[in-house]
Design a protein around this motif. Structure first.
Motif, PDB file in Angstrom:
ATOM      1  N   ARG B  74      41.388  42.581  45.185  1.00 18.17           N
ATOM      2  CA  ARG B  74      42.069  41.417  44.613  1.00 18.17           C
ATOM      3  C   ARG B  74      43.267  41.864  43.761  1.00 18.17           C
ATOM      4  O   ARG B  74      44.346  41.267  43.818  1.00 18.17           O
ATOM      5  N   THR B  75      43.067  42.928  43.003  1.00 16.67           N
ATOM      6  CA  THR B  75      44.158  43.450  42.184  1.00 16.67           C
ATOM      7  C   THR B  75      45.326  43.911  43.059  1.00 16.67           C
ATOM      8  O   THR B  75      46.493  43.662  42.745  1.00 16.67           O
ATOM      9  N   VAL B  76      44.999  44.588  44.161  1.00 13.76           N
ATOM     10  CA  VAL B  76      46.051  45.060  45.061  1.00 13.76           C
ATOM     11  C   VAL B  76      46.782  43.869  45.683  1.00 13.76           C
ATOM     12  O   VAL B  76      48.018  43.844  45.739  1.00 13.76           O
ATOM     13  N   ILE B  77      46.026  42.870  46.117  1.00 10.00           N
ATOM     14  CA  ILE B  77      46.635  41.680  46.733  1.00 10.00           C
ATOM     15  C   ILE B  77      47.559  40.983  45.735  1.00 10.00           C
ATOM     16  O   ILE B  77      48.616  40.469  46.096  1.00 10.00           O
ATOM     17  N   LEU B  78      47.157  41.009  44.454  1.00 13.17           N
ATOM     18  CA  LEU B  78      47.946  40.356  43.402  1.00 13.17           C
ATOM     19  C   LEU B  78      49.309  41.014  43.183  1.00 13.17           C
ATOM     20  O   LEU B  78      50.166  40.456  42.507  1.00 13.17           O
ATOM     21  N   ASP B  79      49.500  42.200  43.718  1.00 14.60           N
ATOM     22  CA  ASP B  79      50.792  42.864  43.572  1.00 14.60           C
ATOM     23  C   ASP B  79      51.820  42.327  44.556  1.00 14.60           C
ATOM     24  O   ASP B  79      52.985  42.687  44.490  1.00 14.60           O
ATOM     25  N   PHE B  80      51.364  41.484  45.462  1.00 16.44           N
ATOM     26  CA  PHE B  80      52.287  40.936  46.452  1.00 16.44           C
ATOM     27  C   PHE B  80      52.474  39.442  46.211  1.00 16.44           C
ATOM     28  O   PHE B  80      51.558  38.758  45.751  1.00 16.44           O
ATOM     29  N   ARG B  81      53.664  38.977  46.540  1.00 20.42           N
ATOM     30  CA  ARG B  81      53.986  37.574  46.311  1.00 20.42           C
ATOM     31  C   ARG B  81      52.983  36.655  47.004  1.00 20.42           C
ATOM     32  O   ARG B  81      52.517  35.673  46.433  1.00 20.42           O
ATOM     33  N   PHE B  82      52.654  37.043  48.256  1.00 23.77           N
ATOM     34  CA  PHE B  82      51.690  36.252  49.021  1.00 23.77           C
ATOM     35  C   PHE B  82      50.385  36.064  48.226  1.00 23.77           C
ATOM     36  O   PHE B  82      49.837  34.966  48.163  1.00 23.77           O
ATOM     37  N   GLY B  83      49.951  37.156  47.591  1.00 24.50           N
ATOM     38  CA  GLY B  83      48.707  37.103  46.834  1.00 24.50           C
ATOM     39  C   GLY B  83      48.816  36.214  45.615  1.00 24.50           C
ATOM     40  O   GLY B  83      47.906  35.450  45.296  1.00 24.50           O
ATOM     41  N   GLN B  84      49.936  36.316  44.936  1.00 26.06           N
ATOM     42  CA  GLN B  84      50.108  35.528  43.714  1.00 26.06           C
ATOM     43  C   GLN B  84      50.149  34.036  44.016  1.00 26.06           C
ATOM     44  O   GLN B  84      49.655  33.222  43.245  1.00 26.06           O
ATOM     45  N   GLU B  85      50.732  33.720  45.169  1.00 26.66           N
ATOM     46  CA  GLU B  85      50.850  32.301  45.504  1.00 26.66           C
ATOM     47  C   GLU B  85      49.529  31.696  45.964  1.00 26.66           C
ATOM     48  O   GLU B  85      49.332  30.487  45.885  1.00 26.66           O
ATOM     49  N   ASN B  86      48.635  32.556  46.486  1.00 26.85           N
ATOM     50  CA  ASN B  86      47.385  32.018  47.039  1.00 26.85           C
ATOM     51  C   ASN B  86      46.157  32.561  46.312  1.00 26.85           C
ATOM     52  O   ASN B  86      45.079  32.639  46.890  1.00 26.85           O
ATOM     53  N   ILE B  87      46.335  32.910  45.038  1.00 24.09           N
ATOM     54  CA  ILE B  87      45.278  33.674  44.381  1.00 24.09           C
ATOM     55  C   ILE B  87      43.953  32.922  44.274  1.00 24.09           C
ATOM     56  O   ILE B  87      42.882  33.524  44.389  1.00 24.09           O
ATOM     57  N   LYS B  88      44.013  31.617  44.077  1.00 23.32           N
ATOM     58  CA  LYS B  88      42.764  30.856  43.960  1.00 23.32           C
ATOM     59  C   LYS B  88      41.942  30.948  45.232  1.00 23.32           C
ATOM     60  O   LYS B  88      40.756  31.279  45.209  1.00 23.32           O
ATOM     61  N   PHE B  89      42.606  30.683  46.350  1.00 22.71           N
ATOM     62  CA  PHE B  89      41.928  30.750  47.646  1.00 22.71           C
ATOM     63  C   PHE B  89      41.394  32.158  47.900  1.00 22.71           C
ATOM     64  O   PHE B  89      40.240  32.340  48.320  1.00 22.71           O
ATOM     65  N   ILE B  90      42.253  33.151  47.624  1.00 21.98           N
ATOM     66  CA  ILE B  90      41.861  34.549  47.874  1.00 21.98           C
ATOM     67  C   ILE B  90      40.649  34.934  47.029  1.00 21.98           C
ATOM     68  O   ILE B  90      39.704  35.557  47.509  1.00 21.98           O
ATOM     69  N   THR B  91      40.665  34.524  45.748  1.00 21.56           N
ATOM     70  CA  THR B  91      39.538  34.850  44.872  1.00 21.56           C
ATOM     71  C   THR B  91      38.237  34.282  45.426  1.00 21.56           C
ATOM     72  O   THR B  91      37.227  34.984  45.529  1.00 21.56           O
ATOM     73  N   TRP B  92      38.273  33.013  45.830  1.00 22.33           N
ATOM     74  CA  TRP B  92      37.046  32.396  46.343  1.00 22.33           C
ATOM     75  C   TRP B  92      36.616  33.020  47.658  1.00 22.33           C
ATOM     76  O   TRP B  92      35.414  33.210  47.904  1.00 22.33           O
ATOM     77  N   ALA B  93      37.597  33.357  48.497  1.00 22.65           N
ATOM     78  CA  ALA B  93      37.268  34.002  49.774  1.00 22.65           C
ATOM     79  C   ALA B  93      36.596  35.350  49.520  1.00 22.65           C
ATOM     80  O   ALA B  93      35.591  35.688  50.157  1.00 22.65           O
ATOM     81  N   LEU B  94      37.136  36.105  48.540  1.00 25.74           N
ATOM     82  CA  LEU B  94      36.549  37.415  48.237  1.00 25.74           C
ATOM     83  C   LEU B  94      35.154  37.278  47.644  1.00 25.74           C
ATOM     84  O   LEU B  94      34.267  38.085  47.920  1.00 25.74           O
ATOM     85  N   ILE B  95      34.952  36.245  46.820  1.00 25.00           N
ATOM     86  CA  ILE B  95      33.615  36.007  46.254  1.00 25.00           C
ATOM     87  C   ILE B  95      32.616  35.733  47.375  1.00 25.00           C
ATOM     88  O   ILE B  95      31.509  36.289  47.402  1.00 25.00           O
ATOM     89  N   LEU B  96      33.047  34.910  48.341  1.00 24.45           N
ATOM     90  CA  LEU B  96      32.175  34.592  49.476  1.00 24.45           C
ATOM     91  C   LEU B  96      31.851  35.850  50.279  1.00 24.45           C
ATOM     92  O   LEU B  96      30.678  36.126  50.602  1.00 24.45           O
ATOM     93  N   VAL B  97      32.899  36.630  50.582  1.00 24.27           N
ATOM     94  CA  VAL B  97      32.697  37.879  51.327  1.00 24.27           C
ATOM     95  C   VAL B  97      31.738  38.791  50.554  1.00 24.27           C
ATOM     96  O   VAL B  97      30.833  39.402  51.137  1.00 24.27           O
ATOM     97  N   GLY B  98      31.913  38.834  49.226  1.00 26.43           N
ATOM     98  CA  GLY B  98      31.078  39.687  48.396  1.00 26.43           C
ATOM     99  C   GLY B  98      29.614  39.276  48.451  1.00 26.43           C
ATOM    100  O   GLY B  98      28.728  40.120  48.609  1.00 26.43           O
ATOM    101  N   ILE B  99      29.361  37.974  48.326  1.00 23.81           N
ATOM    102  CA  ILE B  99      27.977  37.488  48.353  1.00 23.81           C
ATOM    103  C   ILE B  99      27.330  37.805  49.698  1.00 23.81           C
ATOM    104  O   ILE B  99      26.218  38.327  49.765  1.00 23.81           O
ATOM    105  N   LEU B 100      28.072  37.523  50.788  1.00 25.63           N
ATOM    106  CA  LEU B 100      27.517  37.772  52.123  1.00 25.63           C
ATOM    107  C   LEU B 100      27.254  39.263  52.347  1.00 25.63           C
ATOM    108  O   LEU B 100      26.214  39.646  52.881  1.00 25.63           O
ATOM    109  N   THR B 101      28.207  40.095  51.907  1.00 25.54           N
ATOM    110  CA  THR B 101      28.038  41.543  52.091  1.00 25.54           C
ATOM    111  C   THR B 101      26.833  42.044  51.315  1.00 25.54           C
ATOM    112  O   THR B 101      26.034  42.838  51.822  1.00 25.54           O
TER     113      THR B 101
END
Lengths: 136, 114
Positions: B74-101
């Motif tokens: 998430r920190t790495v993604i946040l270094d890119f504009r794409f990440g900053q613009e979609n951070i809410k979605f990305i955070t929740w997606a990563l949380i979901l991936v984390g729980i499933l993993t």
């Protein structure tokens, strides 16, 4: 004429990232880039690792069959490079943690060389240990 | 509030990082170096995990590595504009991936405990 404008914090960070990716002249930047690259590699390896281990869900035979495919000289060499990534990421992470605690910032370059040297040393020791498995 | 949350995220990343150095050291040593050259087979993993201590090491490792890895991503993604613009979605997606993993990882560990 280009318009003068103030960059936001975010834009500044992106600019820094672009510059560092184009060419790292500073040791700290090199450490930063290597930390991120190894980190991303290790996350993807994590998924791969769990996936390979999940062959255990199919019982002992399926696990042993799958694992034997990954215990060839080629994959042992791949494992050693993975170990190098882990060593660097872990030791550099400790370096960053020290800085966050306010320790050693002034000697950041020296500490980088030390942890880089230790990573290389750990890698070489593991290579020596594993040599019989690779060539023997 | 947001700043406090980011502080704890940062604090966790450091703390888990230090713990991971120790846990991974144990994991590597026990799996690969203690009996060097011995093939990794089902029964061997099963025997190692009989030890409650080693099972705890691997379980904690699974939990921390998923959190540390995805949070780092998430920190790495946040270094890119794409990440900053979609951070809410990305955070929740990563949380979901984390729980499933994590849940899948627990399942995989259990396969060796039967």
């Amino acid at each position: 004429m280009r318009e003068m404008n103030f960059k936001t914090f975010k834009e500044g960070r992106i600019e820094i990232l672009k510059k560092t990716l184009l060419g790292a002249r500073e040791v700290g930047m090199l450490a930063f880039i290597l930390h991120r690259i190894t980190g991303v590699i290790l996350v993807f390896y994590l998924f791969l690792h769990i996936w390979v281990m999940s062959s255990g869900l199919g019982g002992s035979r399926s696990f042993d069959e799958v694992l034997s495919r990954f215990q060839t000289p080629f994959w042992i060499v791949a494992d050693l490079f993975l170990l190098a990534a882990v060593l660097f990421h872990g030791l550099n992470g400790l370096r960053l943690t020290l800085f966050d605690l306010g320790i050693g910032i002034k000697s950041q370059k020296l500490i980088f060389y030390i942890i880089f040297g230790l990573s290389a040393l750990g890698f070489l020791v593991a290579v020596l240990f594993s040599l019989p498995l690779i060539v023997g | 509030m947001k700043a406090t949350r980011e502080f704890w995220v940062w604090f966790f990343q450091r703390l888990s990082g230090v713990l991971l150095v120790v846990l991974l050291g144990i994991h590597f040593w026990v799996t690969h170096f203690a009996n060097l050259g011995e093939k990794i087979v089902f029964i061997g993993v099963q025997m190692r995990l009989q030890s409650f201590l080693y099972l705890s090491v691997d379980s904690l490792l699974l939990l921390l590595v998923v959190l540390h890895g995805l949070n780092g991503l998430r920190t790495v993604i946040l270094d890119f504009r794409f990440g900053q613009e979609n951070i809410k979605f990305i955070t929740w997606a990563l949380i979901l991936v984390g729980i499933l993993t994590f849940l899948f990882g627990v399942q995989v560990l259990q396969a060796f405990l039967r």
